[in-house]
Design an enzyme around this catalytic site. Sequence first.
Site, short mmCIF file in Angstrom:
data_model
loop_
_atom_site.label_atom_id
_atom_site.label_comp_id
_atom_site.label_asym_id
_atom_site.label_seq_id
_atom_site.Cartn_x
_atom_site.Cartn_y
_atom_site.Cartn_z
N LYS A 193 0.81 -1.06 0.02
CA LYS A 193 0.01 0.02 0.12
C LYS A 193 0.78 1.21 0.04
O LYS A 193 1.37 1.50 0.92
CB LYS A 193 -1.11 0.02 0.98
CG LYS A 193 -2.12 0.62 0.98
CD LYS A 193 -2.27 1.99 0.84
CE LYS A 193 -1.66 3.04 2.03
NZ LYS A 193 -1.85 4.37 1.81
N GLY A 246 6.33 5.59 8.50
CA GLY A 246 5.77 6.87 8.77
C GLY A 246 5.86 7.10 10.13
O GLY A 246 6.80 7.11 10.90
N SER A 247 4.64 7.91 10.66
CA SER A 247 4.77 8.64 12.05
C SER A 247 4.59 7.65 13.15
O SER A 247 4.18 6.44 12.89
CB SER A 247 3.80 9.53 11.88
OG SER A 247 2.37 9.36 11.87
N THR A 248 5.22 8.24 14.14
CA THR A 248 5.04 7.17 15.38
C THR A 248 3.49 7.30 15.66
O THR A 248 2.88 6.09 16.11
CB THR A 248 5.63 8.10 16.58
OG1 THR A 248 7.10 8.13 16.22
CG2 THR A 248 5.44 7.22 17.87
N GLU A 249 2.65 8.00 15.56
CA GLU A 249 1.48 7.86 15.91
C GLU A 249 0.63 6.78 15.21
O GLU A 249 -0.30 6.34 15.65
CB GLU A 249 0.67 9.55 15.43
CG GLU A 249 -1.01 9.60 15.96
CD GLU A 249 -1.37 10.74 15.41
OE1 GLU A 249 -2.56 11.03 15.41
OE2 GLU A 249 -0.75 11.85 14.87
N GLY A 251 2.19 4.46 13.68
CA GLY A 251 2.95 3.23 14.07
C GLY A 251 2.19 2.61 15.33
O GLY A 251 1.80 1.51 15.44
N GLU A 268 9.57 1.83 11.10
CA GLU A 268 10.52 2.83 11.26
C GLU A 268 9.58 4.11 11.32
O GLU A 268 9.07 4.44 10.49
CB GLU A 268 11.35 2.87 9.66
CG GLU A 268 12.28 4.18 10.07
CD GLU A 268 13.13 4.33 8.58
OE1 GLU A 268 12.93 5.37 8.24
OE2 GLU A 268 14.04 3.29 8.15
N CYS A 302 13.38 10.73 7.34
CA CYS A 302 13.07 10.35 8.44
C CYS A 302 14.43 10.67 9.54
O CYS A 302 14.38 11.00 10.80
CB CYS A 302 12.87 9.09 8.54
SG CYS A 302 11.36 8.35 7.65
N GLU A 399 8.71 16.04 15.44
CA GLU A 399 9.29 15.96 14.03
C GLU A 399 8.60 16.81 12.94
O GLU A 399 7.22 16.81 13.08
CB GLU A 399 9.03 14.38 13.56
CG GLU A 399 9.61 14.12 12.13
CD GLU A 399 9.45 12.83 11.54
OE1 GLU A 399 10.52 12.38 11.14
OE2 GLU A 399 8.64 12.09 11.95
#
Length: 497
Positions: A193, A246-249, A251, A268, A302, A399
């Site tokens: 995706k 992508g973003s930690t959120e 993730g 990551e 990143c 970030e």
Amino acid sequence: MTETQQSGSLAGQALATWQMVIGDARRDASSGEWIDVVDPGLGQPFARVPQAAEADVDDAVAEARTSFDDLRWRGWSADRRSQVLWRIADLVDRHSAELADLETRNQGMPLSFASAHVLPSVARTFRYYAGAVERIEGRAVDLAGPGTRRFHAYTRREPIGVAGIIVPWNGPLLSLSWKLAPALAAGCSTVVKPAEETPLTALRLAELCLEAGLPPGVLNVVTGVGSRAGAAIAAHPDIDKVSFTGSTEVGRSILQAAQGNMKKLTLELGGKSPVLVFEDADLSAAIPGAATAIFSNAGQICTAGSRLLVHESVIEEVVSGLAVAADAIRLGYRTDESAQIGPLISQRQRQRVDGYVAQGLRDGAEVVTGGAAPEGAGFFYPPTVVTGVHPSMSLVREEIFGPIVAVMPFADEAEAVALANDTPYGLAGSVWTEDIDRAHRVAGLIRAGRVGVNVHASPDVAMPTGGFKQSGWGRELGPDGLEPYLETKSILVAVDA
């Protein structure tokens, strides 16, 4: 900052229509919905892709599961799979001009950067893992049982199953190769995706993989927004492993969705990487190195060096030199041969970046250069240097994913290390010094997955990359990048005494 250069217009042009790749078919979304794909250098749509829903993901996963269960790929010999990966690399080379043009039109990076750096790295990644296929090995052990009973025991390395691969927009084709090449090398079947903003090179690469001899169903590509198609992949009970960048959120949401069938994860996530410049650093190298660390790809990396920590004795010289370097960087549309960086990915991202700068000014920070979007078409934002910051500011803690660097002084090595580690993230960093003892010592103390000494290096396919703390789980690239797609099975065979 030099004037933004742009050319071309999409007004009045029909949008190119792309379809998903599911099995051996090209498919529209079952709902009939579409998403516009925007050229960020012009701020106008130029293509459209299907808006996949859960039913489309179900179809793609069913194709991948069937291809895995009937051994049409994982059942091949290592040599045969290796040859297909090598042919994929050859086709990437052969179509590099087309892929570079597509990537830059979709993502915004200069064509010169995509041609010289991105496409060669994509091909090299497939060749690296083509070689790794034949190094997937188990081990044999002779075991003694009760009495005179003996066993011949051995281990097998087997593909984990169906891998869901969710790719970001900042480096879509390169990031996809980091995930797809090892997944295929391991023998997995996949559902990809791409980010809704940058889906086109993933679709084109899928066609090249089929041309190279990859069996249909082993690679399936669905397009659409993450909250629908991506979420469906993360939660799908027939997907055994997810790799996400992508973003930690996001993730965290994938982690929650994966709990249903306890699927394995490689994540990551965010970064706020420090660049440490000591008083004995070679500033003729450190200043352009710090500029490259944060301003490459318009800061949409990143591992971008977004926190610049400088010894107080040289901070004025470093800030002055960095401002000169930032002002000399030329923003431009993808085909402008003089362009060094392109636009941000979207108007929403530019507003987000601008909001961080505005908040920093309200908090007492000072903009040395940059800090305001230029007029004209496209989502451009200038390289921006900010001083007068402190560790509690959002500019320093969060970030941004734009060309914004926050500069802070330090008095000694202990303070430098403390500031470097004062972050929930731990993706990368760099140390600039001529003292070799200090270089090794400080690099060892920084809590990050990759640290450069006198370089804020881009990853090489032979070296693993990944994060400490909230920057993620697992590693990509190198031998470590193959491990998340493999399981170890132990087999014991009774042998008569």
